[in-house]
Design a protein around this motif. Structure first.
Motif, PDB file in Angstrom:
ATOM      1  N   THR A 160     -27.868  37.973  -4.602  1.00 36.83           N
ATOM      2  CA  THR A 160     -27.973  39.490  -4.101  1.00 36.83           C
ATOM      3  C   THR A 160     -26.927  39.996  -3.253  1.00 36.83           C
ATOM      4  O   THR A 160     -26.966  41.333  -2.881  1.00 36.83           O
ATOM      5  CB  THR A 160     -29.288  40.018  -3.496  1.00 36.83           C
ATOM      6  OG1 THR A 160     -29.200  38.941  -2.235  1.00 36.83           O
ATOM      7  CG2 THR A 160     -30.485  39.581  -4.112  1.00 36.83           C
ATOM      8  N   LYS A 161     -25.995  39.217  -3.142  1.00 41.13           N
ATOM      9  CA  LYS A 161     -24.994  39.458  -1.976  1.00 41.13           C
ATOM     10  C   LYS A 161     -23.551  39.462  -2.705  1.00 41.13           C
ATOM     11  O   LYS A 161     -23.248  38.938  -3.567  1.00 41.13           O
ATOM     12  CB  LYS A 161     -24.780  38.356  -0.908  1.00 41.13           C
ATOM     13  CG  LYS A 161     -25.759  38.059  -0.185  1.00 41.13           C
ATOM     14  CD  LYS A 161     -25.699  36.822   0.784  1.00 41.13           C
ATOM     15  CE  LYS A 161     -26.886  36.555   1.317  1.00 41.13           C
ATOM     16  NZ  LYS A 161     -26.626  35.256   1.958  1.00 41.13           N
ATOM     17  N   ARG A 162     -22.773  40.331  -2.353  1.00 45.75           N
ATOM     18  CA  ARG A 162     -21.283  40.394  -2.669  1.00 45.75           C
ATOM     19  C   ARG A 162     -20.496  40.919  -1.597  1.00 45.75           C
ATOM     20  O   ARG A 162     -20.765  40.998  -0.555  1.00 45.75           O
ATOM     21  CB  ARG A 162     -21.226  41.325  -3.757  1.00 45.75           C
ATOM     22  CG  ARG A 162     -21.277  42.834  -3.606  1.00 45.75           C
ATOM     23  CD  ARG A 162     -21.259  43.684  -4.599  1.00 45.75           C
ATOM     24  NE  ARG A 162     -21.568  45.399  -4.260  1.00 45.75           N
ATOM     25  CZ  ARG A 162     -20.970  45.916  -3.160  1.00 45.75           C
ATOM     26  NH1 ARG A 162     -19.706  45.539  -3.007  1.00 45.75           N
ATOM     27  NH2 ARG A 162     -21.112  47.205  -3.049  1.00 45.75           N
ATOM     28  N   PHE A 163     -19.107  40.271  -1.718  1.00 47.88           N
ATOM     29  CA  PHE A 163     -18.196  40.577  -0.676  1.00 47.88           C
ATOM     30  C   PHE A 163     -17.342  42.031  -0.972  1.00 47.88           C
ATOM     31  O   PHE A 163     -16.906  41.906  -2.068  1.00 47.88           O
ATOM     32  CB  PHE A 163     -17.096  39.546  -0.602  1.00 47.88           C
ATOM     33  CG  PHE A 163     -16.174  39.810   0.423  1.00 47.88           C
ATOM     34  CD1 PHE A 163     -16.577  39.333   1.737  1.00 47.88           C
ATOM     35  CD2 PHE A 163     -15.013  40.218   0.512  1.00 47.88           C
ATOM     36  CE1 PHE A 163     -15.849  39.420   2.943  1.00 47.88           C
ATOM     37  CE2 PHE A 163     -14.157  40.532   1.456  1.00 47.88           C
ATOM     38  CZ  PHE A 163     -14.521  39.943   2.927  1.00 47.88           C
ATOM     39  N   ASP A 164     -17.748  42.812  -0.023  1.00 44.57           N
ATOM     40  CA  ASP A 164     -17.164  44.299   0.026  1.00 44.57           C
ATOM     41  C   ASP A 164     -15.523  44.171   0.726  1.00 44.57           C
ATOM     42  O   ASP A 164     -15.559  44.209   1.705  1.00 44.57           O
ATOM     43  CB  ASP A 164     -17.850  45.252   0.453  1.00 44.57           C
ATOM     44  CG  ASP A 164     -17.445  46.579   0.137  1.00 44.57           C
ATOM     45  OD1 ASP A 164     -16.238  46.781   0.155  1.00 44.57           O
ATOM     46  OD2 ASP A 164     -18.355  47.500   0.206  1.00 44.57           O
ATOM     47  N   GLU A 165     -14.559  44.270  -0.227  1.00 51.44           N
ATOM     48  CA  GLU A 165     -13.206  44.176   0.440  1.00 51.44           C
ATOM     49  C   GLU A 165     -12.880  45.253   1.212  1.00 51.44           C
ATOM     50  O   GLU A 165     -12.158  45.082   2.077  1.00 51.44           O
ATOM     51  CB  GLU A 165     -12.093  43.896  -0.884  1.00 51.44           C
ATOM     52  CG  GLU A 165     -12.180  42.680  -1.615  1.00 51.44           C
ATOM     53  CD  GLU A 165     -11.467  42.516  -2.473  1.00 51.44           C
ATOM     54  OE1 GLU A 165     -10.193  43.017  -2.552  1.00 51.44           O
ATOM     55  OE2 GLU A 165     -11.250  41.496  -3.366  1.00 51.44           O
ATOM     56  N   ASP A 166     -13.213  46.582   0.907  1.00 48.16           N
ATOM     57  CA  ASP A 166     -13.311  47.755   1.805  1.00 48.16           C
ATOM     58  C   ASP A 166     -13.821  47.466   2.939  1.00 48.16           C
ATOM     59  O   ASP A 166     -13.102  47.883   3.833  1.00 48.16           O
ATOM     60  CB  ASP A 166     -13.742  48.884   0.947  1.00 48.16           C
ATOM     61  CG  ASP A 166     -12.952  49.205  -0.240  1.00 48.16           C
ATOM     62  OD1 ASP A 166     -11.712  48.767  -0.417  1.00 48.16           O
ATOM     63  OD2 ASP A 166     -13.610  49.997  -1.183  1.00 48.16           O
ATOM     64  N   LYS A 167     -14.878  46.972   3.028  1.00 50.33           N
ATOM     65  CA  LYS A 167     -15.851  46.927   4.379  1.00 50.33           C
ATOM     66  C   LYS A 167     -15.343  45.533   5.218  1.00 50.33           C
ATOM     67  O   LYS A 167     -15.661  45.484   6.368  1.00 50.33           O
ATOM     68  CB  LYS A 167     -17.098  46.919   4.185  1.00 50.33           C
ATOM     69  CG  LYS A 167     -17.620  48.256   3.720  1.00 50.33           C
ATOM     70  CD  LYS A 167     -19.048  48.303   3.628  1.00 50.33           C
ATOM     71  CE  LYS A 167     -19.521  49.583   2.947  1.00 50.33           C
ATOM     72  NZ  LYS A 167     -20.914  49.501   2.731  1.00 50.33           N
ATOM     73  N   ASN A 168     -14.850  44.706   4.219  1.00 47.52           N
ATOM     74  CA  ASN A 168     -14.426  43.272   4.784  1.00 47.52           C
ATOM     75  C   ASN A 168     -15.500  42.532   5.319  1.00 47.52           C
ATOM     76  O   ASN A 168     -15.580  41.860   6.375  1.00 47.52           O
ATOM     77  CB  ASN A 168     -13.340  43.142   5.791  1.00 47.52           C
ATOM     78  CG  ASN A 168     -12.761  41.814   6.116  1.00 47.52           C
ATOM     79  OD1 ASN A 168     -12.442  41.130   5.392  1.00 47.52           O
ATOM     80  ND2 ASN A 168     -12.215  41.631   7.428  1.00 47.52           N
ATOM     81  N   MET A 169     -16.807  42.594   4.717  1.00 43.96           N
ATOM     82  CA  MET A 169     -17.911  41.766   4.876  1.00 43.96           C
ATOM     83  C   MET A 169     -19.001  41.809   3.655  1.00 43.96           C
ATOM     84  O   MET A 169     -18.542  42.352   2.699  1.00 43.96           O
ATOM     85  CB  MET A 169     -18.703  42.825   6.016  1.00 43.96           C
ATOM     86  CG  MET A 169     -19.199  44.079   5.489  1.00 43.96           C
ATOM     87  SD  MET A 169     -20.018  45.108   6.857  1.00 43.96           S
ATOM     88  CE  MET A 169     -21.506  45.291   5.914  1.00 43.96           C
ATOM     89  N   ALA A 170     -19.825  40.730   3.875  1.00 46.29           N
ATOM     90  CA  ALA A 170     -20.797  40.502   2.785  1.00 46.29           C
ATOM     91  C   ALA A 170     -21.836  41.975   2.732  1.00 46.29           C
ATOM     92  O   ALA A 170     -22.054  42.279   3.911  1.00 46.29           O
ATOM     93  CB  ALA A 170     -21.340  39.262   2.980  1.00 46.29           C
TER      94      ALA A 170
END
Length: 161
Positions: free
Chosen positions: A5-15
């Motif tokens: 259910t998780k993904r890494f959001d590159e824009d936010k620099n967080m899971a």
């Protein structure tokens, strides 16, 4: 089968957590004999999925598998901790609670993901003392994390024969 259910959001620099869930708590043993990984997922109706896996546990568990999953309604205690935490200043929490001078990658760790506003990711290394959590919100986070570690251990003990 493990639900991802998780993904890494590159824009936010967080899971980040998928939008169907409001909260996630994950813990990892670190590098040790059982290599336990566990995750509690909570949806917007406060129903949960709890999943855990451990290295070569097929002959040690009640279900003869190295994977366990349980679903149900979130307990009052976990709900209360979560509610208290989001009522405080969660934006003032750090993203990482870790040792300042060094990083040991095989230590156990815990992760909180909260789907509020822009989302919140908090990682905590095992062994950090209460003194590393200075504010009221951080103290509650520490207490919540300690409770969740015990809760996961209780689930693990029930799973083992």
């Amino acid at each position: 089968m493990w639900i991802y259910t998780k993904r890494f959001d590159e824009d936010k620099n967080m899971a980040t957590l998928n939008s169907g869930y409001i909260f996630s708590y994950s813990m990892y043993d670190g590098f040790c004999e059982r290599l336990l990984a566990a995750e509690l997922l909570v949806d917007h109706d406060f129903n949960f999925i709890f999943q855990m896996s451990a290295f070569e546990h097929e002959k040690m568990t009640r279900n003869n598998s190295d994977f366990f999953q349980e679903r149900g309604e979130l307990s009052r205690k976990i709900f209360d901790y979560f509610e208290k935490l989001i009522d405080l200043d969660v934006k003032g929490l750090k993203q990482n609670y870790n040792y300042v001078t060094f990083d040991i990658s095989d230590f156990g760790s815990q992760q909180f993901l909260i789907n509020l506003d822009q989302g919140l990711e908090i990682s905590i290394r095992d062994g950090l003392p209460l003194e590393c959590f200075e504010t009221e919100t951080e103290s509650l986070l520490f207490e919540f994390n300690e409770y969740m570690k015990i809760w996961v251990e209780e689930k693990y003990k029930i799973w083992i024969k």
